[in-house]
Design a protein around this motif. Sequence first.
Motif, mmCIF file in Angstrom:
data_model
loop_
_atom_site.group_PDB
_atom_site.id
_atom_site.type_symbol
_atom_site.label_atom_id
_atom_site.label_comp_id
_atom_site.label_asym_id
_atom_site.label_seq_id
_atom_site.Cartn_x
_atom_site.Cartn_y
_atom_site.Cartn_z
ATOM 1 N N THR A 4 -13.001 -49.452 -14.536
ATOM 2 C CA THR A 4 -12.023 -49.421 -13.458
ATOM 3 C C THR A 4 -11.617 -50.854 -13.117
ATOM 4 O OG1 THR A 4 -13.695 -49.570 -11.712
ATOM 5 C CG2 THR A 4 -13.144 -47.355 -12.527
ATOM 6 N N GLU A 6 -11.999 -52.343 -10.340
ATOM 7 C CA GLU A 6 -13.099 -52.977 -9.595
ATOM 8 C C GLU A 6 -14.206 -53.424 -10.539
ATOM 9 O OE1 GLU A 6 -15.361 -54.148 -6.109
ATOM 10 O OE2 GLU A 6 -13.253 -53.969 -6.671
ATOM 11 N N GLU A 7 -14.524 -52.598 -11.500
ATOM 12 C CA GLU A 7 -15.562 -52.956 -12.464
ATOM 13 C C GLU A 7 -15.135 -54.131 -13.333
ATOM 14 O OE1 GLU A 7 -17.090 -48.318 -12.599
ATOM 15 O OE2 GLU A 7 -15.886 -49.128 -14.265
ATOM 16 N N LYS A 9 -13.177 -56.539 -12.367
ATOM 17 C CA LYS A 9 -13.307 -57.726 -11.515
ATOM 18 C C LYS A 9 -14.750 -58.225 -11.505
ATOM 19 C CE LYS A 9 -11.279 -57.896 -7.496
ATOM 20 N NZ LYS A 9 -10.828 -57.462 -6.130
ATOM 21 N N TYR A 15 -16.791 -61.753 -8.263
ATOM 22 C CA TYR A 15 -17.790 -61.646 -7.189
ATOM 23 C C TYR A 15 -18.994 -62.550 -7.421
ATOM 24 C CZ TYR A 15 -15.048 -57.514 -6.045
ATOM 25 O OH TYR A 15 -14.019 -56.664 -5.711
ATOM 26 N N ARG A 72 -25.359 -53.605 -3.565
ATOM 27 C CA ARG A 72 -24.242 -52.770 -3.134
ATOM 28 C C ARG A 72 -24.698 -51.403 -2.651
ATOM 29 N NH1 ARG A 72 -18.457 -53.143 -5.731
ATOM 30 N NH2 ARG A 72 -18.190 -55.406 -5.834
#
Length: 404
Positions: A4, A6-7, A9, A15, A72
């Motif tokens: 995805t 987000e993954e 990134k 991060y 997380r």
Amino acid sequence: MRLTAEEQKMLDGAYGETVKRSMKVLVALGEIYGADHMIEIKNVHSPGVSYRVAGNAGLGYVEDASKDATFRVPLTLNTIGIDAQDWEKIGFPEEFARKQLELSEAYERMGAIPTNSCTPYLNGNLPMFGEHVAWGESSAVAFVNSVIGARTNREGGPTALAAAITGRVPAYGYHLDENRKGTHLIRVEMELKTDKDFAVLGYFGGKLAGKDVPVIEGITRRPTLENFKALGAALASAGAVALYHVVGFTPEAPTRQAVIGDDVEPVIFDQAAYDKVCAKFSLKGNVDFVVLGCPHVSIVEFEEIANLVRGKKLKSALWVCTSRMVRDLADRMGFVKDIEDAGGEIVCDTCPVLCATLTQRGYKTVATNSGKMAHYAPGLWKLQPVLLNTWECIQTAIDGKWGE
């Protein structure tokens, strides 16, 4: 793998370096096992948190990770290598204890919940049926997959840490429906009454199934939580079983047909098979060490032990291993005093399989109701084991011997 946004990134370093490194670990793992996407997980139970297992390399890795990352998802800690509060009193080596406390503190800086237990489901980490999680600790994995019906592979320390940092695991293994079916069928043709009985069945089943998925039929009485705990721990140590089904009692096995079908020939577990396992873990004579709580005892087991030792004096050393949370409850109920007045020790946060060696005490023999402890004691600590039920273990501690 399909990631995805987000993954991606995370993998690209948006991060921080620790998150990036963690996602790289998981992507590589997924590619090895043919996963084509990631799964979001609800929580983690982390193994590899004993300094005896992690060593200086593991300590350095976690300390580095704690500088720029937090978890997380909720993460509970498995047993560590010492009793965190009473390590000096019990006799854990000081240098080892200091390193263990450093490792635990690094995990806690990242947000870990210091349950320090191999039974996280008794200490606030209780997933729901069908949830995806990332758990380590062999007995806990067997319990959460089988008894609860949540989904996890058998994670090691590095992959559990990466899963907690990213909130992801690759989609393979026991996360997928097709891999949760049974491979071996065991038919029980005797009555099972005690935790020892379930441990013996587990040892038999673990040797049979290895890394596969045993299906057990023929049990007529609903097992207790403690029965399931003993069964799974022995399955996971005698073999490497991460998932099992008990027909009629575990959630994915309402019938045999639901998990294995009709064309598998059963292997019989009867009195002769039971006796053959017991013969492997038998001795007569002096017993200098008795261990209960591998996996950690529940409050129900605590009460049983306290009732058996109340007003007695023990000749053998007795360890009752448990979590700090369960110990505090047992203390309020008077069970800790009963056991300590008899001469027993309550050991929290750790277990004999993962703790620092106490060979300076000179123990040579051990009585236990745990198939897991009986399996590992000879190799880890050079202890000759005898596998008994709980009341027999306590009687052995009172008499200082067994079978004479």
